[in-house]
Design an enzyme around this catalytic site. Structure first.
Site, mmCIF file in Angstrom:
data_model
loop_
_atom_site.group_PDB
_atom_site.id
_atom_site.type_symbol
_atom_site.label_atom_id
_atom_site.label_comp_id
_atom_site.label_asym_id
_atom_site.label_seq_id
_atom_site.Cartn_x
_atom_site.Cartn_y
_atom_site.Cartn_z
ATOM 1 N N ARG A 93 -2.406 39.133 27.032
ATOM 2 C CA ARG A 93 -1.133 38.891 26.335
ATOM 3 C C ARG A 93 -0.299 37.859 27.099
ATOM 4 N NH1 ARG A 93 3.707 43.121 24.452
ATOM 5 N NH2 ARG A 93 5.188 41.488 23.941
ATOM 6 N N ASN A 147 -2.176 45.429 16.572
ATOM 7 C CA ASN A 147 -1.702 44.072 16.307
ATOM 8 C C ASN A 147 -2.804 43.040 16.575
ATOM 9 O OD1 ASN A 147 0.948 44.064 15.331
ATOM 10 N ND2 ASN A 147 1.758 44.648 17.317
ATOM 11 N N ASP A 170 5.031 49.394 12.505
ATOM 12 C CA ASP A 170 6.236 50.183 12.753
ATOM 13 C C ASP A 170 7.528 49.369 12.732
ATOM 14 O OD1 ASP A 170 5.881 48.780 15.085
ATOM 15 O OD2 ASP A 170 6.281 50.460 16.425
ATOM 16 N N HIS A 200 5.102 41.256 9.707
ATOM 17 C CA HIS A 200 6.045 40.547 10.589
ATOM 18 C C HIS A 200 6.617 39.306 9.899
ATOM 19 C CE1 HIS A 200 4.521 42.338 14.686
ATOM 20 N NE2 HIS A 200 5.002 43.238 13.843
ATOM 21 N N TYR A 265 11.086 39.298 12.978
ATOM 22 C CA TYR A 265 10.083 38.357 13.513
ATOM 23 C C TYR A 265 10.200 36.961 12.897
ATOM 24 C CZ TYR A 265 7.499 41.759 16.274
ATOM 25 O OH TYR A 265 7.135 42.673 17.232
#
Length: 442
Positions: A93, A147, A170, A200, A265
């Site tokens: 990430r 995700n 969520d 998103h 987002y």
């Protein structure tokens, strides 16, 4: 009363203890006979699982608990697989976030090039889980909240179209709680909402209370004043600065179309220059998570293991994850609950690609879901969604075909990326960083 057997795929996740505790709290409506954790990183999972095992023994000794890295053991005799995997963990990430920032492009976990990179890692892992579930428990359902949900959902549509998988997120749940707070209601369950978009990447266009009163005027007024930042309650005081900024920036996102309420987002796509300007390329969200939540959860787990008891531990049920139990109950008990799912469009949004994986309200029961038609959407949202859904479809096509060209096109098409030249530079760096995880691209 029937009791259910659950496997949590991603047993080593820092979110797993909160989900396990939430499952125990919800036993009156969703009784459990067995909880299993499954992860391909046995060492990481062991710490989380041993602590949870102690907690479950002390608080719900009737539940059988186990953890394993063996797929057959994990997926045999389960009713539900709750999947929240992170292929490459936080180390990858960090690269997803920092590589784009090197080129002045948004570095974010699920949006832009970082989200594409994460998606390319996640597809194989989710398909593998579906195959294990279908082999060892063919009647089970997978509730997937891994995700980046949009890319994962498109991959399941292409590669496992008949699988019993429900893709869910969520973030709308959290924002609906904030909207309920704005209008003085106790819970999002007291709202009746209509929503359309991609994961998103969506908008609420109708919001009523359970008596049918239109709440949009009040919510619009509050969004124009403070975005979602005005709905940070006393219980949310631990919210990190990066999230506080996102909730506040929703005010500017909202201003683009004051007829609708946006998903937070959208800030990454509509204000990428602002996001990059306020980012630290040396210290991103991944570093925040590793330094805080990751460190904290593993410390708590080690303390529980060392003490041999979970009494007095700061572990808390993940309250907002009750939507996972809502979904499981809807299937198990045919409750016909209305929930936002990521599903093939097939006319739900009438002026949009039928094969797009859209996030829309659905009625969920024991035979799956029925979509609630949202009608035609405005040109502004349609234009944004056409671009973004193409990014998602090209990413999945690149994974399936091993196509460098299609992945370059996907990154170029992202609204966060300024040019094909920059897209190629980012792609070449991402390929190098993801050698262990991506299929070979030609």
């Amino acid at each position: 009363m029937k009791k259910y057997s659950i496997v949590v795929a991603g047993g080593g996740s820092t979110f797993t203890p909160g989900i396990a505790l939430m499952l125990l709290e919800e036993q009156d409506r969703f009784p459990i006979r067995k909880i299993k954790f499954y992860d391909n990183d046995g060492k990481r999972q062991e710490t989380i699982a041993k602590a949870c095992e102690i907690y479950i023994k002390e608080n719900a000794p009737e539940i059988e608990f186990s953890y394993t890295t063996d797929p057959e053991e994990a997926f045999t005799d389960v009713d539900f697989c709750m999947a929240h995997i992170r292929v490459g963990k936080y180390a990858m990430r960090e690269k997803d976030e920092k590589i784009p920032l090197k080129y002045g492009v948004v570095g974010q976990e699920t949006c832009g090039p970082g989200g594409i990179a994460y998606g390319m890692r996640s597809i194989g892992g989710i398909i593998e889980l579906i195959d294990y579930m279908e082999k060892y428990s063919p009647n089970a359902w997978m509730l997937n909240y891994s995700n980046p949900a949009a890319i994962v959902a498109e991959a399941t549509r292409r590669l496992r179209p008949d699988s019993k998988i429900l893709n869910i997120c969520d973030m709308p749940v959290d924002l609906e709680e904030k909207m309920a707070d704005m209008v003085g209601l106790k819970s999002r369950k007291q709202l009746d909402t209509q929503y359309y978009g991609l994961n998103h990447f969506g908008w609420w266009h109708k919001i009523y209370d359970n008596e049918g009163n239109d709440l949009m005027p009040i919510i619009r007024k509050k969004m124009a004043e403070n975005g979602f930042a005005g709905a940070i309650s006393q219980t949310d005081q631990h919210v990190e600065n990066s999230w506080m900024d996102t909730f506040a920036k929703a005010k500017d996102v909202y201003a683009l179309d004051p007829e609708t309420i946006p998903n937070t987002y959208l800030k990454y796509y509509l204000f990428p220059d602002y996001v990059v300007e306020h980012a630290n390329p040396e210290h991103t969200r991944a570093n925040e998570v590793m330094e805080h939540r990751e460190k904290h959860i593993f410390e708590v787990c080690n303390n529980i293991i060392e003490a041999g008891t979970a009494k007095g531990s700061p572990f808390e049920p993940d309250a907002h994850a009750t939507y996972i139990v809502d979904l499981a109950c809807a299937i198990a008990k045919n409750t016909k609950e209305k929930m936002l799912l990521i599903v093939p469009n097939e006319g739900t949004i009438e002026n949009f690609d039928r094969t797009a994986m859209v996030e829309v309200p659905c009625i969920v029961g024991s035979n799956g879901y029925e979509r609630i038609v949202q009608g035609a959407i405005p040109q502004f949202q349609k234009g944004l969604m056409e671009q973004q859904v193409s990014v998602e479809k090209l990413t999945v096509a690149a994974w399936i075909e091993g196509s460098y060209q299609k992945l370059w096109q996907a990154i170029t098409l992202s609204k966060t990326v300024p040019s094909a030249r920059v897209a190629k530079l980012i792609l070449d760096d991402l390929i190098e960083a993801n050698k262990e995880y991506w299929p070979e691209l030609k």
